[in-house]
Scaffold this active site. Structure first.
Site, PDB file in Angstrom:
ATOM      1  N   SER A  87       0.834  -1.204   0.000  1.00 33.21           N
ATOM      2  CA  SER A  87       0.000   0.000   0.000  1.00 33.21           C
ATOM      3  C   SER A  87       0.867   1.252   0.000  1.00 33.21           C
ATOM      4  O   SER A  87       2.041   1.212   0.385  1.00 33.21           O
ATOM      5  CB  SER A  87      -0.897   0.023   1.243  1.00 33.21           C
ATOM      6  OG  SER A  87      -1.727  -1.109   1.268  1.00 33.21           O
TER       7      SER A  87
HETATM    8  N1  SAH Z   1      -0.419  -4.782   3.671  1.00 33.90           N
HETATM    9  C1  SAH Z   1       0.557  -5.417   2.821  1.00 33.90           C
HETATM   10  C2  SAH Z   1       0.001  -6.053   1.548  1.00 33.90           C
HETATM   11  C3  SAH Z   1      -1.162  -5.394   0.894  1.00 33.90           C
HETATM   12  S1  SAH Z   1      -1.686  -6.225  -0.572  1.00 33.90           S
HETATM   13  C4  SAH Z   1       1.610  -4.435   2.425  1.00 33.90           C
HETATM   14  O1  SAH Z   1       1.335  -3.236   2.380  1.00 33.90           O
HETATM   15  O2  SAH Z   1       2.717  -4.885   2.137  1.00 33.90           O
HETATM   16  C5  SAH Z   1      -2.854  -7.346   0.117  1.00 33.90           C
HETATM   17  C6  SAH Z   1      -2.248  -8.647   0.546  1.00 33.90           C
HETATM   18  O3  SAH Z   1      -3.316  -9.464   0.980  1.00 33.90           O
HETATM   19  C7  SAH Z   1      -1.524  -9.412  -0.548  1.00 33.90           C
HETATM   20  O4  SAH Z   1      -0.237  -9.743  -0.123  1.00 33.90           O
HETATM   21  C8  SAH Z   1      -2.389 -10.653  -0.762  1.00 33.90           C
HETATM   22  O5  SAH Z   1      -1.629 -11.795  -1.127  1.00 33.90           O
HETATM   23  C9  SAH Z   1      -3.044 -10.801   0.594  1.00 33.90           C
HETATM   24  N2  SAH Z   1      -4.299 -11.541   0.627  1.00 33.90           N
HETATM   25  C10 SAH Z   1      -5.377 -11.441  -0.205  1.00 33.90           C
HETATM   26  N3  SAH Z   1      -6.348 -12.315   0.148  1.00 33.90           N
HETATM   27  C11 SAH Z   1      -5.882 -12.977   1.241  1.00 33.90           C
HETATM   28  C12 SAH Z   1      -6.427 -14.000   2.070  1.00 33.90           C
HETATM   29  N4  SAH Z   1      -7.633 -14.524   1.856  1.00 33.90           N
HETATM   30  N5  SAH Z   1      -5.681 -14.427   3.101  1.00 33.90           N
HETATM   31  C13 SAH Z   1      -4.438 -13.931   3.343  1.00 33.90           C
HETATM   32  N6  SAH Z   1      -3.868 -12.976   2.585  1.00 33.90           N
HETATM   33  C14 SAH Z   1      -4.591 -12.482   1.554  1.00 33.90           C
END
Ligand code: SAH
Length: 252
Positions: A87
């Site tokens: 993000s």
């Molecule tokens: N907050 C993190 C990533 C944001 S992107 C950062 O800023 O680095 C959203 C993340 O959620 C991604 O890494 C994606 O793989 C994860 N994600 C999406 N659906 C998910 C689920 N059902 N369970 C666990 N992780 C999930």
């Protein structure tokens, strides 16, 4: 269902000015080419107001978490592979601000969709070694990289002392082993708020979660001491979906 039935939609207070500010990059030149100046910019724009949030975002160098070739200090989401993004700095800052009272030393926090591990590391510094920061991410490769990233960061000692951990799991189920949580951050947009996450929120706890598909709102979910749940919209946002691993990997 009991929990969902007790949900009260108390009020919907959208901050119009912040909605506008957060839907665009807050700066777009190379002026913020270092972590410290990034934090100063966020303070100047009023996104960071808490000195504790400024302190942890200064301590955790975002440059350790953005893949090579990215611009870690630029106020924009960056691709991290697997159809996911880290993000934008202003969204991380805004979420830490919203959760600050629930990230006091000794408190317990869950970061769903922990991705690069950047925000989980910031959360770990907020709650300290007496607290517990738990990241859940469903892409094993991202979990492995996030742990390597955190090992190079100011949060590394907390990986060693066990107050910070990252787990491979479906975040829609939360992480019941360490529930209930004072704070839950969800870094991906759910079509609806997963009931398991509401259940795992401690009375007095707060969750920040983007909700929606095409149009998304960042929702602030407060569980009162009597167990009733109050939900309000903070601002319009755009996050990758909280979905199954298969749906995410085959999104394109
Ligand atoms: N907050 C993190 C990533 C944001 S992107 C950062 O800023 O680095 C959203 C993340 O959620 C991604 O890494 C994606 O793989 C994860 N994600 C999406 N659906 C998910 C689920 N059902 N369970 C666990 N992780 C999930």
């Amino acid at each position: 269902m009991e929990v969902l039935r007790s949900i009260l939609s108390c009020f919907s207070s959208r901050s119009r000015s912040r909605t506008r500010a957060q839907s665009h990059a807050l700066w777009s030149s190379g002026a913020s080419d270092k972590n410290k100046s990034m934090v100063e910019q966020l303070q100047r724009y009023g996104i960071i107001r808490s000195s504790k949030v400024a302190e942890v975002m200064e301590a955790v160098d975002r440059g350790l978490f953005v893949p090579p070739g990215g611009s870690p200090y630029f106020d924009s989401p960056m691709l991290i592979g697997y159809n996911a993004t880290i993000s934008a700095p202003h969204m991380h800052a805004a979420c830490l601000e919203l959760l600050e009272k629930n990230l006091q030393p000794g408190m317990r926090a869950l970061d769903v969709g922990s991705g690069t591990g950047y925000l989980t590391a910031c959360i770990a510094l907020m709650v300290g070694s007496e607290g517990r920061a738990v990241g859940v991410e469903h892409i094993p490769e991202l979990v492995a990289t996030s742990i390597e990233n955190i090992k190079k960061s100011a949060a590394a000692p907390q990986l060693n002392d066990g107050s910070l951990s990252i787990h491979i799991a479906d975040g829609r189920e939360g992480w019941p082993e360490l529930a209930p949580y004072d704070a839950i951050h969800v870094g991906a947009a759910a079509p609806q708020i997963p009931e398991a996450l509401i259940e795992q929120l401690k009375p007095g706890g707060r969750m920040v979660i983007p909700v929606g598909t095409m149009f998304q709102e960042l929702k602030v979910v407060d569980k009162k001491l009597d167990g009733t749940v109050c939900i309000r919209d903070e601002t319009s946002v755009r996050y990758v979906p909280l979905t199954s691993k298969e749906a995410q990997l085959h999104a394109n």
